[in-house]
Design a protein around this motif. Sequence first.
Motif, PDB file in Angstrom:
ATOM      1  N   GLN A  85       0.837  -1.196   0.000  1.00  0.00           N
ATOM      2  CA  GLN A  85       0.000   0.000   0.000  1.00  0.00           C
ATOM      3  C   GLN A  85       0.871   1.246   0.000  1.00  0.00           C
ATOM      4  OE1 GLN A  85      -2.450  -1.060   3.461  1.00  0.00           O
ATOM      5  NE2 GLN A  85      -4.166  -1.293   2.037  1.00  0.00           N
ATOM      6  N   CYS A  86       0.236   2.409  -0.159  1.00  0.00           N
ATOM      7  CA  CYS A  86       0.967   3.662  -0.354  1.00  0.00           C
ATOM      8  C   CYS A  86       1.984   3.944   0.746  1.00  0.00           C
ATOM      9  CB  CYS A  86       0.011   4.829  -0.540  1.00  0.00           C
ATOM     10  SG  CYS A  86      -1.040   5.158   0.872  1.00  0.00           S
ATOM     11  N   ASP A  87       1.752   3.487   1.961  1.00  0.00           N
ATOM     12  CA  ASP A  87       2.709   3.762   3.027  1.00  0.00           C
ATOM     13  C   ASP A  87       3.828   2.727   3.123  1.00  0.00           C
ATOM     14  OD1 ASP A  87       0.810   1.882   3.929  1.00  0.00           O
ATOM     15  OD2 ASP A  87       1.117   2.423   6.015  1.00  0.00           O
ATOM     16  N   THR A  88       3.726   1.618   2.417  1.00  0.00           N
ATOM     17  CA  THR A  88       4.761   0.590   2.488  1.00  0.00           C
ATOM     18  C   THR A  88       5.521   0.413   1.172  1.00  0.00           C
ATOM     19  OG1 THR A  88       3.210  -1.190   1.899  1.00  0.00           O
ATOM     20  CG2 THR A  88       3.506  -0.716   4.248  1.00  0.00           C
ATOM     21  N   VAL A  89       4.932   0.825   0.066  1.00  0.00           N
ATOM     22  CA  VAL A  89       5.542   0.608  -1.247  1.00  0.00           C
ATOM     23  C   VAL A  89       6.842   1.397  -1.454  1.00  0.00           C
ATOM     24  CG1 VAL A  89       5.195   1.029  -3.724  1.00  0.00           C
ATOM     25  CG2 VAL A  89       3.490  -0.241  -2.407  1.00  0.00           C
ATOM     26  N   PRO A  90       6.952   2.656  -1.001  1.00  0.00           N
ATOM     27  CA  PRO A  90       8.190   3.398  -1.290  1.00  0.00           C
ATOM     28  C   PRO A  90       9.469   2.671  -0.863  1.00  0.00           C
ATOM     29  CG  PRO A  90       6.527   4.908  -0.514  1.00  0.00           C
ATOM     30  CD  PRO A  90       5.968   3.506  -0.336  1.00  0.00           C
ATOM     31  N   MET A  91       9.445   1.987   0.265  1.00  0.00           N
ATOM     32  CA  MET A  91      10.657   1.288   0.703  1.00  0.00           C
ATOM     33  C   MET A  91      10.974   0.095  -0.200  1.00  0.00           C
ATOM     34  SD  MET A  91       9.629  -0.844   4.068  1.00  0.00           S
ATOM     35  CE  MET A  91       8.621  -2.308   3.919  1.00  0.00           C
ATOM     36  N   LEU A  92       9.962  -0.442  -0.884  1.00  0.00           N
ATOM     37  CA  LEU A  92      10.185  -1.583  -1.761  1.00  0.00           C
ATOM     38  C   LEU A  92      10.793  -1.176  -3.106  1.00  0.00           C
ATOM     39  CD1 LEU A  92       6.896  -3.565  -1.089  1.00  0.00           C
ATOM     40  CD2 LEU A  92       9.163  -3.995  -0.114  1.00  0.00           C
TER      41      LEU A  92
ATOM     42  N   GLN B 281      10.759 -14.538 -12.946  1.00  0.00           N
ATOM     43  CA  GLN B 281       9.848 -15.360 -13.730  1.00  0.00           C
ATOM     44  C   GLN B 281       8.454 -15.421 -13.127  1.00  0.00           C
ATOM     45  OE1 GLN B 281      12.109 -18.940 -13.526  1.00  0.00           O
ATOM     46  NE2 GLN B 281      13.460 -18.346 -15.187  1.00  0.00           N
ATOM     47  N   ARG B 282       8.372 -15.234 -11.817  1.00  0.00           N
ATOM     48  CA  ARG B 282       7.091 -15.329 -11.111  1.00  0.00           C
ATOM     49  C   ARG B 282       7.011 -14.261 -10.029  1.00  0.00           C
ATOM     50  NH1 ARG B 282       9.441 -19.779 -12.270  1.00  0.00           N
ATOM     51  NH2 ARG B 282      10.679 -19.707 -10.366  1.00  0.00           N
ATOM     52  N   ILE B 283       5.793 -13.772  -9.782  1.00  0.00           N
ATOM     53  CA  ILE B 283       5.515 -12.854  -8.676  1.00  0.00           C
ATOM     54  C   ILE B 283       4.501 -13.554  -7.785  1.00  0.00           C
ATOM     55  CG2 ILE B 283       4.582 -10.615  -8.007  1.00  0.00           C
ATOM     56  CD1 ILE B 283       5.411  -9.601 -10.822  1.00  0.00           C
ATOM     57  N   ASP B 284       4.898 -13.892  -6.574  1.00  0.00           N
ATOM     58  CA  ASP B 284       4.051 -14.631  -5.641  1.00  0.00           C
ATOM     59  C   ASP B 284       3.390 -13.656  -4.667  1.00  0.00           C
ATOM     60  OD1 ASP B 284       2.859 -16.277  -3.771  1.00  0.00           O
ATOM     61  OD2 ASP B 284       4.654 -17.470  -3.386  1.00  0.00           O
ATOM     62  N   LEU B 285       2.061 -13.590  -4.726  1.00  0.00           N
ATOM     63  CA  LEU B 285       1.294 -12.691  -3.864  1.00  0.00           C
ATOM     64  C   LEU B 285       0.572 -13.443  -2.740  1.00  0.00           C
ATOM     65  CD1 LEU B 285      -0.270 -10.409  -6.640  1.00  0.00           C
ATOM     66  CD2 LEU B 285       1.861 -10.075  -5.355  1.00  0.00           C
ATOM     67  N   SER B 286       0.947 -14.680  -2.488  1.00  0.00           N
ATOM     68  CA  SER B 286       0.207 -15.513  -1.524  1.00  0.00           C
ATOM     69  C   SER B 286       0.221 -14.962  -0.107  1.00  0.00           C
ATOM     70  CB  SER B 286       0.738 -16.951  -1.526  1.00  0.00           C
ATOM     71  OG  SER B 286       2.087 -16.993  -1.120  1.00  0.00           O
ATOM     72  N   GLU B 287       1.235 -14.175   0.251  1.00  0.00           N
ATOM     73  CA  GLU B 287       1.319 -13.648   1.607  1.00  0.00           C
ATOM     74  C   GLU B 287       1.022 -12.151   1.685  1.00  0.00           C
ATOM     75  OE1 GLU B 287       4.637 -15.103   3.955  1.00  0.00           O
ATOM     76  OE2 GLU B 287       4.930 -16.688   2.474  1.00  0.00           O
ATOM     77  N   VAL B 288       0.450 -11.597   0.618  1.00  0.00           N
ATOM     78  CA  VAL B 288       0.063 -10.187   0.623  1.00  0.00           C
ATOM     79  C   VAL B 288      -1.268 -10.062   1.368  1.00  0.00           C
ATOM     80  CG1 VAL B 288      -0.687  -8.254  -0.836  1.00  0.00           C
ATOM     81  CG2 VAL B 288       1.320  -9.626  -1.471  1.00  0.00           C
ATOM     82  N   THR B 289      -1.297  -9.173   2.350  1.00  0.00           N
ATOM     83  CA  THR B 289      -2.496  -9.011   3.178  1.00  0.00           C
ATOM     84  C   THR B 289      -3.397  -7.881   2.709  1.00  0.00           C
ATOM     85  OG1 THR B 289      -1.262  -7.624   4.735  1.00  0.00           O
ATOM     86  CG2 THR B 289      -1.389  -9.995   5.212  1.00  0.00           C
ATOM     87  N   ALA B 290      -2.847  -6.930   1.943  1.00  0.00           N
ATOM     88  CA  ALA B 290      -3.642  -5.818   1.422  1.00  0.00           C
ATOM     89  C   ALA B 290      -2.908  -5.228   0.221  1.00  0.00           C
ATOM     90  CB  ALA B 290      -3.847  -4.747   2.491  1.00  0.00           C
ATOM     91  N   LEU B 291      -3.678  -4.701  -0.713  1.00  0.00           N
ATOM     92  CA  LEU B 291      -3.115  -4.136  -1.934  1.00  0.00           C
ATOM     93  C   LEU B 291      -3.937  -2.923  -2.329  1.00  0.00           C
ATOM     94  CD1 LEU B 291      -1.142  -4.644  -4.459  1.00  0.00           C
ATOM     95  CD2 LEU B 291      -3.122  -5.771  -5.477  1.00  0.00           C
ATOM     96  N   ASP B 292      -3.259  -1.801  -2.612  1.00  0.00           N
ATOM     97  CA  ASP B 292      -3.963  -0.636  -3.136  1.00  0.00           C
ATOM     98  C   ASP B 292      -3.307  -0.233  -4.453  1.00  0.00           C
ATOM     99  OD1 ASP B 292      -1.647   0.817  -2.507  1.00  0.00           O
ATOM    100  OD2 ASP B 292      -2.590   2.028  -0.952  1.00  0.00           O
ATOM    101  N   THR B 293      -3.659   0.946  -4.961  1.00  0.00           N
ATOM    102  CA  THR B 293      -3.158   1.355  -6.268  1.00  0.00           C
ATOM    103  C   THR B 293      -1.636   1.530  -6.276  1.00  0.00           C
ATOM    104  OG1 THR B 293      -3.660   3.660  -5.738  1.00  0.00           O
ATOM    105  CG2 THR B 293      -5.311   2.424  -6.996  1.00  0.00           C
ATOM    106  N   ALA B 294      -1.044   1.935  -5.163  1.00  0.00           N
ATOM    107  CA  ALA B 294       0.416   2.054  -5.100  1.00  0.00           C
ATOM    108  C   ALA B 294       1.064   0.680  -5.246  1.00  0.00           C
ATOM    109  CB  ALA B 294       0.849   2.711  -3.795  1.00  0.00           C
ATOM    110  N   GLY B 295       0.500  -0.322  -4.595  1.00  0.00           N
ATOM    111  CA  GLY B 295       1.005  -1.683  -4.723  1.00  0.00           C
ATOM    112  C   GLY B 295       0.830  -2.209  -6.132  1.00  0.00           C
ATOM    113  N   LEU B 296      -0.308  -1.903  -6.729  1.00  0.00           N
ATOM    114  CA  LEU B 296      -0.555  -2.326  -8.104  1.00  0.00           C
ATOM    115  C   LEU B 296       0.445  -1.664  -9.054  1.00  0.00           C
ATOM    116  CD1 LEU B 296      -2.373  -4.054  -9.929  1.00  0.00           C
ATOM    117  CD2 LEU B 296      -3.875  -2.069 -10.144  1.00  0.00           C
TER     118      LEU B 296
END
Length: 114
Positions: free
Chosen positions: A34-41, A51-66
């Motif tokens: 999310q917008c408050d966690t994405v900048p550090m990533l 080759q793969r993006i695993d989202l199995s442990e993502v707990t929330a996603l917003d437009t910044a994450g997308l």
Amino acid sequence: MRSRHATENSSEADADRASMRDQDGTLHFTGRLQCDTVPMLWAGLPRPRIQRIDLSEVTALDTAGLALLVEIVATEKRAGGIPQVLHASAGYAALCAAYRIRTDLDMDSHAQTV
């Protein structure tokens, strides 16, 4: 009792913290994208060849994450590949649909109907 409370708060903070790790061509994400966690990533994005993006442990996603995920796929596409998105939630698909983005995040293709 106080130390237990501190441990509980620490656990809650850990659950909210976003992280990623590159393991054998799979980029694993955990926590909130999310917008408050994405900048550090952004700074820690690995070099192309995911080759793969695993989202199995993502707990929330917003437009910044997308947006972060779209950038990863675009970078990989420029390097000659397109990573497969794994274990995406229904919320991920709904967010993609709301922005007319394909769930494979390929921005050069026409938006798919979800």
